[in-house]
Structures are given as C-alpha cells and as structure tokens.
Design a protein around this motif. Structure first.
Motif, PDB file in Angstrom:
ATOM      1  N   CYS A 177       4.592 -79.892   6.181  1.00 59.69           N
ATOM      2  CA  CYS A 177       3.970 -81.016   5.512  1.00 59.69           C
ATOM      3  C   CYS A 177       4.011 -82.542   6.478  1.00 59.69           C
ATOM      4  N   MET A 178       2.616 -83.109   6.490  1.00 60.24           N
ATOM      5  CA  MET A 178       2.108 -83.694   7.335  1.00 60.24           C
ATOM      6  C   MET A 178       2.816 -85.589   7.788  1.00 60.24           C
ATOM      7  N   CYS A 180       3.566 -87.667   5.940  1.00 64.50           N
ATOM      8  CA  CYS A 180       2.136 -89.161   5.571  1.00 64.50           C
ATOM      9  C   CYS A 180       2.672 -90.645   5.497  1.00 64.50           C
ATOM     10  N   CYS A 185       1.944 -88.516  -2.214  1.00 62.48           N
ATOM     11  CA  CYS A 185       3.276 -87.456  -2.706  1.00 62.48           C
ATOM     12  C   CYS A 185       4.362 -88.153  -3.478  1.00 62.48           C
ATOM     13  N   CYS A 219      -0.688 -84.619  -3.210  1.00 58.05           N
ATOM     14  CA  CYS A 219      -1.039 -83.861  -1.712  1.00 58.05           C
ATOM     15  C   CYS A 219      -2.052 -83.326  -1.561  1.00 58.05           C
ATOM     16  N   TYR A 221      -2.907 -81.912   0.685  1.00 60.71           N
ATOM     17  CA  TYR A 221      -2.717 -80.228   2.070  1.00 60.71           C
ATOM     18  C   TYR A 221      -1.949 -79.343   1.541  1.00 60.71           C
ATOM     19  N   ARG A 224       3.301 -79.069  -0.485  1.00 58.16           N
ATOM     20  CA  ARG A 224       4.115 -78.648  -1.425  1.00 58.16           C
ATOM     21  C   ARG A 224       3.929 -77.054  -2.338  1.00 58.16           C
TER      22      ARG A 224
HETATM   23  S1  SF4 Z   1       1.115 -85.994   0.717  1.00 55.36           S
HETATM   24 FE1  SF4 Z   1       1.612 -83.691   1.528  1.00 55.36          FE
HETATM   25  S2  SF4 Z   1       1.527 -83.514   3.810  1.00 55.36           S
HETATM   26 FE2  SF4 Z   1       1.582 -86.221   3.079  1.00 55.36          FE
HETATM   27  S3  SF4 Z   1       3.800 -85.980   2.773  1.00 55.36           S
HETATM   28 FE3  SF4 Z   1       2.906 -86.392   0.963  1.00 55.36          FE
HETATM   29  S4  SF4 Z   1       3.913 -83.550   1.180  1.00 55.36           S
HETATM   30 FE4  SF4 Z   1       3.606 -83.896   2.846  1.00 55.36          FE
END
Ligand code: SF4
Ligand code: SF4
Lengths: 340, 515
Positions: A177-178, A180, A185, A219, A221, A224
């Motif tokens: 998980c980045m 962010c 999310c 998300c 990426y 999740r």
């Molecule tokens: S959008 Fe994806 S990568 Fe970014 S915090 Fe949420 S779960 Fe993590």
C-alpha cells in the motif's frame, strides 16, 4: 483474451503514462545546491550518501539508535532544501507534499511556518523506498508478510508484479500500500473505516467497515483485497485485532498493508523489509530523514531519493504516495504487460 | 384539514358522479379487490413467493460462507448486485418520471396508466434498495452509514438520495390514492370488511371531492411531480458518481450521470409497457388501456433508446479515439464482454427501434416483446458497465473475471420475482386504475386526447362498445375493433361522436369534450 489486443493497449497506455510521468520526473538540474555532497549529507560520499554498515552488525534492536543518529546527523549537517520540503510537509500535516524531489523549492509560507513550529506532535512520518535495481522478484517479501500476518495466499499486502519495459525487458516491482498522503480510498469510505494516522499511515478499522468495497474501486494501485470467504482457518490470537494489526482478518471486510506500523514504532523493520534478502525495501522516516533496509544499510532518505532519481507510482493520480521507487534500469513504472 | 370548519358541500358534479363511465371505471378498478382470486393468481403468488424465499435462503448462505460464494473476487469486486441496484432503482425512476411528466404536461391519456406506473415505481425502488444488502460484506453494520457518515463519500450521498427518493415515491404513489380510497369505500360499501374500511377511510383523509380538496390534491400532485423529477435525476447522478468518482478508466467518465439517468428512464418506460401489458390482460382492462397507450409510451421508449445509444457511443468514442485507456472498450466490443454487449445492442436498441418504426410491429404484442427485451438488455448493459472497468488490471495485464454462481443468480431472480409479487398483492388492496383521474379525464380524455381521424373513429367505437365487454375479453388482442357498431369511415366520425342522438351505448358524451 487475445494477445494481440493486449499488446495494443499496453503500448498506448504506457505511452500516455510515460508522457504524463515525464512532466513529473526529476531532472538533475533542478537544484544543484541541494545535491547531497554539498550541504545535506556532509560526508565525502556523493553517490549514495549511505551510512554503510557491514551486514549483520545491525540488529533490529539498535535500529532506533540508528534512526536517532541519522536525525542528529541531519541536524548537524544543516538542512538541504529537499529535506526542508519533506520536513515541512511532515510537520505541517498538509496534503500538498513534494512528489519526488522535482518540487524542490516550492515551499509555501504555510509550510515554512509549520516547520518553525516545534510542537508538531508525531516523532515519525513513515515512508518506504523500494530499490527496483535490487529486486529479483523472488517474492520473499510477500511470503514473510503473509506468514507474519497469517494471510492466505490471495491476500497480498505486498505483491510482486512482473513487469516489462517498452523494450521488452522485464523487471519486478513489489507493490505495498502506497500510504498515500491524499488517499482516494479514505475519501470514498462511507463510514470512515479507513483513516490516516498522524504518522501518515493509512489503516482500516475492520470493526467498522461495512464491506462496500468502494475503497477497492478508488485505489489506483490495487492495494486492497477483500475477505471474500469464510472457508479460511484463521489462527486464534491472544490479543484482539486492531487496525494496526488486523489479525485475524474479518470476513466481509476489506484489508491491506499496514506498513507494519507497530514494528516501526517499536524500532523494528517491517516484515517485508526484513524479509527481503536483497535489501531492496527500505523503511524510511521523513521526519528524521533516514531509510534502512533489511541488510542494515542506512541512508539519508532525501539524498538517497534525490541522487537515484526516485519516482512515485502513477504520480498523475495525485495521491502523493509515501512509497518511492528507484528505477535504475530505465524502467518507467507504467507498462501494463506482465510476463509472469 | 381544519376540523372545526363545516364540512363543505359535496361537489356532486364531480367525483361522485355516477355516470356510466364512472360506473365502469369503478368496477374495473376494483375488480382485483372484489373478485375472488383465481387459481392462476394463487399459483403465480406461490411461485413468486417461492422464488423470493429461495433468494432469502441464498442470501443466508452467502452471509454464512462469504461473498466468494456469489462469484466475487478481488478483481470483480463489484458485480451483479450493484448492477441490480442500478437496474431496479432505474426502472423505478422511469415509472415515476413518466407518470410525473405526463401529469405535468396535462396528458389526460395518462390516466389509466398512472397507477400501474407509480405502483411499479414503488415496488421496484423497494426491491432495488434491498439489493444494497447482499452487495455489502457486512450488512448488519449498515447503520454505520448513519452513525459515522463520511460526507466526502459518494456512497453516503447515494444512501441519502435513495432514501429521499424512496420517500418521495411513496408520497407520489399515495397522493392520487387519497380520493380513490374514499371512492372505493363508497363503491364497495358493505362488501368491504369493516377493518379495511376503517383503514381506507383513515388513509383517504376524509375525502369528499369538494372543490377545496380537489384544489389541494391537484396542487400537491403538481408539487410532488415537480419534485420527483429532479430528485430522480439526482439519485441516478449520484449512483453514477459511485463509479465516476474513482480513477478507473471506463468509470471515470464525465458522461456518466446523464448516461445513468437516461438508462433509468429508458428501462423504466420499457417496464411500464411490460407491466401495463401484463395487468391489462390479467385484469381484463383492454377497454381502458388501449393500443394507443402502448404506442405512445413506445414512441417515448424509442426516443430514449436512441439517446441512450448516443450516450453509449459518446462514452466510448473519446477514449477509443485518443487511445488513452482502451482496454475496457476493446474488451467490451470484441473481448470477453462482447456477447453481453452485443445482446444489449440487439435487444436493447435495434429491436425496439425497428418495432416502433415499422407499423406492422407497432402493436401491443410487438411493443411488449420489445419492451421486455429492453428491460433485460439494460440489466445486461449495467453489468457491462460495471464489470470491464472493475476487472481490468491497473498494474500488469491480468484481467479478472466474474463468474455467476447459483447464489447470485438466485438472489437476482428473487428480486425479479418480488416486483410482480408486490404488485399483484398491491392491486388486491388498492384500485388498479386511478379512478379519480380517469373520471376527471372522461372516456375520451382517458383513452385519447388528441388523435388523428382514424384513431378518433376507434374512440367512438370504443365508447359504443361498452356493452360488449364479453366480446372484447374473448379476443383481447383485437383491441379496439370490437364493437357492435359497424365500421364507419373516418371522415364521418367526428359528426358521430358529437351527435348526441347517436347511441353511444349509454355514455353521455358531452360534445364539449371533443376538441
Ligand atoms: S489508495 Fe491504495 S495505495 Fe493509497 S493508501 Fe489507499 S489503499 Fe493504499
Ligand atoms: S469496504 Fe470498508 S474500508 Fe472500504 S470503503 Fe467500504 S466501509 Fe470503507
């Protein structure tokens, strides 16, 4: 699915992303004063600026000490511009953050003011650096993570994608998980089950999640996953699950990487970092400006990122990830074709 | 109502007029309430209830074993249930808005259709909202949306919009019912059980049919008709934003809100046709709901279908042309979603357009077939909107897939069965026709307001055919032609209709009624 179709899509989409990315990419000429040797690091090494420590000398125990040392070194050496930006961000809690070092010097008056405020509460702002030059795609990080967190093989807090460049060469890219800083999310969760700690870690409260999966849609990426099935044998744990350590997973809720924030706060590396035999994964702290990998190599985060042209993944999404990638072999982190 | 004011005198020229038309309307509207249920009815009820129960069991199974049993996985994280939510709430919207627009524009021919359309709208919005529960992994925590509402989440807006819209639909359904329940009470008299009578009279709010009440009724009906249109637009815009506010190619489209709104209207109009056709033959309402009703709604349906086709094209055109993120488009048109997509094009666009365009097919049978196709095809289309962007890879190139399981199929079919079940029970308890509106519109207005010469001639025949109900019932598809009156050439018709000396079978057609 036809192969020909895929190739087509891949090239077009990757082209587009490359273009987008380039506008964000780091150019070495951005700010010469801030280069590592001149002011920030103070050491003679200009390439990596790393405090190289022989393998084995670092135990998890003295990591904290190391991090502390890094902090001291930073202060002593005076603060480079890029570091200023990071620290200012980290302390202000602002949602606009340097996205890689290309934004050096963009400090706003607000950030400077926040930096001057000594009362900024959290001691750490956790981040991560993944050095793709060292990743050989062995998947040890995923295995270590799943073992430590009692996950099923489908539940990947960190997942290694096998990617191909435009020139057809392959490389491997672990994707946690980045964390962010502007997490989509979090914005879309209807019940605030997804939240962000003051250390910059995005966590999921599995006791509140209603399982709507809006966050999975948001998300960019694919970080999740969902607990789809009850036919899993989870271990019974002595302590009840918490957002920091959601073990065991709860049916009908969403899950993702927690950055092992419990480990980090206790002076330990995350499971993936310590599980990586190549030392490709660094746990980092924006506040003390230090990054450490599982082999014990400790570097000054800002200079390390700067010197190695670190990039974030899909910067056009404006999520401001806290995970940086170092792409040493000309990868552009945006192709869509996998080889595995 | 002010209790102290003396009860205003009954307006005898109005709602209680026992004209021949009124007698007939009342009899037809309360048919379901007075006649004993046929064996066929019971059979249908039993079958539908069984389907609903099977769905409830499947949901229990899904709760116990997890949503993987419904075919979901990490890439197909949204699939059939959210498509169900959109499809069911969509048809509801169609029913409500059709009825609201026709009311506002004063189309008196809407009168025999409004009750069916509004009932359909109510039944489908309830079922559609219910589909949120199987969609959630933790339905028992549903109230968290209220307790911990995060106002930046489109799902909270969804929740709010759906709730508001449901309440508005109930009101929209109830207001025209007020006078009808009073009329029913009087009409049924002692054949009604005392309990029911009490409930009806309580619900009819002391309706007398006087001028003041009528003004109030019309005013509130206009108001709620005005309110429900933007409300329904907002529901579908917000529903679309649950998709469009993510960054997924194929969902993050500016065209999505109108795309969803038009889809809703389109499928809703189609379901109005199907429902009207079903109850028309089931309740032998051939005399009141005529082919021309179907043709008119059919035109509306075809127009909406064309707009929807245009939006579908517009949705794909920009991305397809620039080639930015074409994966979902290629998969939709030629890839793994090609079959459902082309089924939509065939049954959701081509067939209805041909049916409406070609005179030969433009009859009740043809339109009902086309409309049924549209309802199913648009459900499939929703699935094609949901799945390709969900299953597309954001990293790498591995496409996910959704596989139907017995659980998701059973739950979806339960929803499909619940709608006719609700309607069939509903029309045992309330009149199936909007008596008040039909009496107000009169025989000519209800069945035809503005017509070309040929159609007017049919009107006249229809009005004259009142005593020949049995003939009509035997050959329902023949529709309007059944009459003891010999066919008259269209040119002579207006003269016939306005001539009070002509035997119109007991109807007192006021010459002034024909414009
Ligand atoms: S959008 Fe994806 S990568 Fe970014 S915090 Fe949420 S779960 Fe993590
Ligand atoms: S699945 Fe859970 S965490 Fe994700 S958006 Fe829904 S409620 Fe929030």
């Amino acid at each position: 699915m036809s192969t020909s179709y895929n190739n087509e899509t891949d090239s077009t989409s990757s082209e587009r992303r490359t273009k987008k990315y380039r506008s964000f990419s780091l150019s070495p000429s951005v700010n010469d004063e801030s280069s590592c040797g001149a002011s920030a690091c103070g050491s003679a090494e200009s390439e990596s600026c790393g405090i190289s420590i022989p393998k084995g000398e670092v135990s998890r125990r003295n990591l904290l000490k190391l991090i502390g040392k890094g902090a001291a070194a930073t202060v002593a050496a005076g603060v480079g511009v890029e570091l200023l930006t990071y620290r200012a961000y980290a302390q202000s809690g602002s949602t606009t953050t340097p996205n890689g070092l290309g934004t050096n010097g963009n400090m706003t008056p607000g950030m400077a003011a926040a930096m001057a405020d000594p009362a900024a509460p959290p001691d750490h702002q956790w981040a991560m650096v993944i050095d793709l030059r060292n990743c050989d795609g062995c998947g040890s990080c995923t295995a270590a993570c799943q073992k430590a967190h009692y996950l099923t093989p489908d539940q990947t807090w960190i997942k290694v994608f096998s990617m191909a460049n435009n020139d057809g060469q392959t490389y491997h890219m672990p994707r946690p998980c980045m964390q962010c800083e502007d997490p989509p999310c979090l914005h879309v969760c209807p019940v605030e089950a997804t939240f962000r700690t003051d250390q910059g870690v995005v966590l999921v409260n599995q006791d509140r999640c209603i399982g709507c999966r809006m966050c999975m849609a948001a998300c960019p990426y694919e970080a999740r996953y969902f607990n789809w099935t009850a036919d899993v044998q989870y271990p019974t744990t002595p302590i009840p699950p918490t957002p920091q350590a959601p073990i065991p997973q709860k049916l009908g809720t969403v899950g993702k990487c927690t950055f092992c924030v419990g480990n980090l706060n206790n002076g330990l590396l995350s499971e993936c970092a310590s599980g990586c035999p190549m030392g490709a994964i660094y746990n980092a702290d924006l506040k003390t400006d230090v990054a450490v990998n599982g082999l014990g190599s400790t570097v000054k985060l800002s200079t390390f990122l700067y010197n190695n042209d670190a990039v974030t993944f899909y910067p056009e999404q404006n999520t401001h990830p806290r995970v940086w990638y170092i792409v040493g072999h000309g990868q552009n982190l945006d192709t869509n074709s996998t080889t595995a | 109502m002010d209790k102290n004011s003396p009860i205003p005198p009954r307006d005898d020229n109005y709602s209680d007029t026992e004209s021949a038309w009124a007698v007939d309307v009342r009899e037809a509207a309360t048919r379901g309430m007075t006649q004993k249920a046929s064996r066929k009815w019971w059979l249908a009820i039993a079958l539908l209830s069984l389907m609903v129960l099977a769905g409830v069991y499947a949901w229990y199974y899904q709760l116990k074993h997890g949503m993987a049993s419904a075919g979901y996985n990490d890439q197909a994280f949204w699939a059939v249930y959210i498509a169900d939510v959109i499809a069911f709430i969509g048809v509801s919207y169609g029913g409500a808005v059709i009825s609201a627009i026709l009311r506002l524009t004063g189309q008196s021919w809407r009168a025999p259709l409004t009750r069916i359309a509004e009932g359909m709208a109510l039944a489908t919005v309830i079922v559609g909202a219910m589909f949120i529960f199987p969609h959630l992994g933790r339905p028992e925590r549903f109230m968290n949306i209220v307790y911990y509402a995060n106002w930046s989440s489109p799902l909270v807006w969804d929740f709010l919009a759906i709730m508001t819209y449901t309440v508005a639909t109930i009101i929209f359904f109830y207001i025209p019912l007020i006078p009808d329940l009073a009329i029913v009470n009087r009409h049924l008299g002692s054949s009604n059980s005392p309990m029911r009578r009490k409930i009806y009279s309580a619900l009819s709010l002391n309706w007398m049919g006087n001028k003041r009440q009528r003004r109030l009724l019309h005013g509130s009906l206009t108001l709620i008709s005005l309110v429900i249109i933007p409300l329904a637009v907002s529901v579908h815009s917000v529903l679309s934003w649950a998709f469009a506010l993510t960054s997924r190619p194929g969902w993050a489209e500016t065209v999505f809100p109108p795309y969803f709104v038009i889809a809703a209207l389109y499928s809703g109009t189609a379901l109005v046709i199907v429902t009207a056709a079903a109850f028309r033959s089931g309740y032998k309402l051939q005399r009141f709901i005529t082919q021309r009703h179907f043709v008119r709604i059919g035109y509306l349906m075809a127009a909406l279908g064309l707009v929807y086709l245009y939006l579908t094209f517009a949705d794909m055109a920009t991305e397809g042309y620039t080639g930015i993120t074409t994966g979902w488009i290629t998969q939709t048109i030629t890839g793994r979603y090609a079959i459902p997509f082309w089924i939509y094009v065939l049954f959701g666009e081509l067939i209805p357009i041909v049916v409406v365009a070609v005179k030969k097919f433009r009859n009740i049978k043809g339109l009902t077939f086309a409309a049924g196709g549209v309802v199913v095809a648009l459900w499939i289309k929703r699935l094609v909107i949901v799945l390709p962007p969900a299953t597309q890879p954001l990293i790498g190139s591995y496409w996910g897939a959704y596989h139907f399981t017995w659980v998701s199929i059973t739950i979806t079919l339960a929803g499909v069965a619940a709608v006719p079940l609700i309607l069939m029970v509903m029309f045992r308890l309330i009149p199936i026709l909007s008596i008040e509106e039909m009496e107000e519109a009169g025989p000519i207005g209800s069945i035809e307001q503005i017509s070309d010469k040929t159609e007017k001639y049919q009107d006249t025949l229809l009005a004259g055919g009142r005593n020949l109900e049995h003939v009509k019932q035997k050959t329902p598809s023949a529709g309007l032609q059944m009459s003891g009156v010999d066919p008259i050439s269209p040119q002579t018709t207006p003269a016939l209709a306005v001539n009070p000396n002509v035997n119109t079978g007991g109807f007192s057609i006021n010459p002034g009624e024909i414009r």
